[in-house]
Design a protein around this motif. Structure first.
Motif, PDB file in Angstrom:
ATOM      1  N   GLN A  33      24.057 -55.038  75.661  1.00 17.07           N
ATOM      2  CA  GLN A  33      23.972 -53.672  75.159  1.00 17.07           C
ATOM      3  C   GLN A  33      22.516 -53.280  74.928  1.00 17.07           C
ATOM      4  N   GLY A  34      22.183 -52.043  75.267  1.00 13.67           N
ATOM      5  CA  GLY A  34      20.820 -51.566  75.078  1.00 13.67           C
ATOM      6  C   GLY A  34      19.879 -52.115  76.135  1.00 13.67           C
ATOM      7  N   THR A  38      14.698 -53.024  73.830  1.00  8.75           N
ATOM      8  CA  THR A  38      15.366 -52.780  72.548  1.00  8.75           C
ATOM      9  C   THR A  38      15.950 -54.063  71.996  1.00  8.75           C
ATOM     10  N   ARG A  39      16.580 -54.859  72.856  1.00  6.39           N
ATOM     11  CA  ARG A  39      17.180 -56.109  72.384  1.00  6.39           C
ATOM     12  C   ARG A  39      16.132 -57.060  71.833  1.00  6.39           C
ATOM     13  N   TYR A  42      15.066 -55.685  68.456  1.00 10.88           N
ATOM     14  CA  TYR A  42      16.111 -55.856  67.453  1.00 10.88           C
ATOM     15  C   TYR A  42      16.285 -57.327  67.066  1.00 10.88           C
ATOM     16  N   SER A  92      18.041 -50.420  61.906  1.00 10.11           N
ATOM     17  CA  SER A  92      18.813 -50.169  63.137  1.00 10.11           C
ATOM     18  C   SER A  92      19.201 -51.480  63.799  1.00 10.11           C
ATOM     19  N   ARG A  95      22.198 -52.945  61.968  1.00 12.85           N
ATOM     20  CA  ARG A  95      23.446 -52.233  62.305  1.00 12.85           C
ATOM     21  C   ARG A  95      23.902 -52.572  63.726  1.00 12.85           C
ATOM     22  N   PHE A  96      22.940 -52.690  64.625  1.00 13.36           N
ATOM     23  CA  PHE A  96      23.251 -53.089  66.006  1.00 13.36           C
ATOM     24  C   PHE A  96      23.903 -54.473  66.001  1.00 13.36           C
ATOM     25  N   ASP A  99      27.532 -54.396  64.676  1.00 14.74           N
ATOM     26  CA  ASP A  99      28.474 -53.812  65.636  1.00 14.74           C
ATOM     27  C   ASP A  99      28.737 -54.749  66.815  1.00 14.74           C
ATOM     28  N   SER A 105      29.266 -51.103  61.300  1.00 14.50           N
ATOM     29  CA  SER A 105      28.023 -50.772  60.599  1.00 14.50           C
ATOM     30  C   SER A 105      28.130 -49.483  59.798  1.00 14.50           C
TER      31      SER A 105
END
Length: 299
Positions: A33-34, A38-39, A42, A92, A95-96, A99, A105
């Motif tokens: 995902q993403g 971004t990963r 995160y 964020s 929350r990522f 989920d 989240s």
């Protein structure tokens, strides 16, 4: 940076932290995902959160992240001087993670309830917080006296060329070599926009070029993470403002782009450029698509 983040863990706490890291690694190793960028960001944010959980709550697993964990984490980051952007991104990331793991989240408090307000227009673009020449000189002297030579050079380079902090951090030896050869420093900015800025501090660039090993970045060592170096620099500036500023205004790294824009605009108009042409040129050198945005830096 606040000593709270210089973790000196005992063996038990370190084992908890390692266990949390394994849980984080397992999730990010299998999710798609993403974007990759971004990963990575995160995952780093979650590792930072894991340090806090291990040290403060001795939490053994990440199955149930509660509001009390987020509240304590936010308060400690704020006390340590982390930027609003860094805090919101790490929230964020949490929350990522929740989920992706199959949780919800939305059951966690929103940022406002956690005491994190949305970034303002000033946070995103910046008000006119231009440093003056004396403040830059004082900072460089102060940082050098504190043996923070890297910070002194990063500020000096941005002051001379109007670079964003991320652009300074990403510079490598080959870019400096090209700049010395061509007379222009070429960088890739936001949105992948490549721009060239006239080389205005050749002495500094020559020294940094000589001090940097072939194939390496100028300011980031191989074992370091870029965003951590950037954050530490920003926190250093924040914590030591009173040591070098001339007024009560809060100076940030971003303010170096303001002073560059204003100085460069004066240089161009003195050379005969009309107002619009000078603003357009400054806009391009700052890495902006629209002249109107650059007006903020000149006001």
């Amino acid at each position: 940076m606040n000593d709270k983040w210089n973790f000196s863990m005992d063996e038990k706490t370190m084992n908890i932290y390692r266990n949390l890291n394994e849980q984080i690694d397992k999730v990010f190793r299998h999710t798609r995902q993403g974007s990759i960028k971004t990963r990575y960001r995160y995952e780093d944010g979650m590792n930072h959160f894991a340090k806090f959980l291990a040290e403060t709550f001795k939490k053994q697993n990440l199955n149930k992240i509660e509001n009390k964990h987020l509240q304590g984490y936010v308060e400690q980051m704020q006390e340590s001087g982390y930027s609003k952007s860094y805090i919101t991104t790490n929230l964020s990331a949490i929350r990522f993670f929740v989920d992706v793991r199959g949780g919800d989240s939305k059951k966690l408090s929103i940022n406002k309830k956690l005491g994190v307000l949305p970034r303002t227009r000033e946070d995103r673009i910046g008000s006119n917080k231009a440093w003056n020449d004396t403040e830059v000189k004082r900072f460089i002297e102060y940082a050098n006296n504190k043996n923070e030579f890297r910070y002194a050079d990063m500020v000096n380079l941005s002051y001379s060329h109007g670079l964003r902090v991320h652009e300074v951090a990403r510079l490598d030896k080959s870019q400096l070599g090209d700049a010395l050869e061509k007379g222009f420093l070429t960088v890739k900015g936001k949105g992948g926009l490549i721009r060239s800025i006239p080389l205005s501090n050749k002495e500094l660039v020559e020294r940094l070029y000589k001090e940097t090993k072939s194939g390496e970045k100028v300011f980031i060592n191989k074992e370091e993470k870029t965003h951590k170096v950037i954050n530490n620099l920003q926190v250093f500036i924040y914590n030591h403002n009173k040591e070098f500023r001339n007024s009560d205004k809060s100076l940030t790294f971003h303010g170096l782009r303001h002073v560059y824009a204003q100085r460069r605009y004066r240089e161009l108009t003195q050379k005969g450029f009309n107002d619009y042409s000078a603003r357009l040129k400054v806009s391009r050198e700052l890495g902006h698509f629209r002249v109107k945005i650059t007006d903020i830096y000149l006001s």
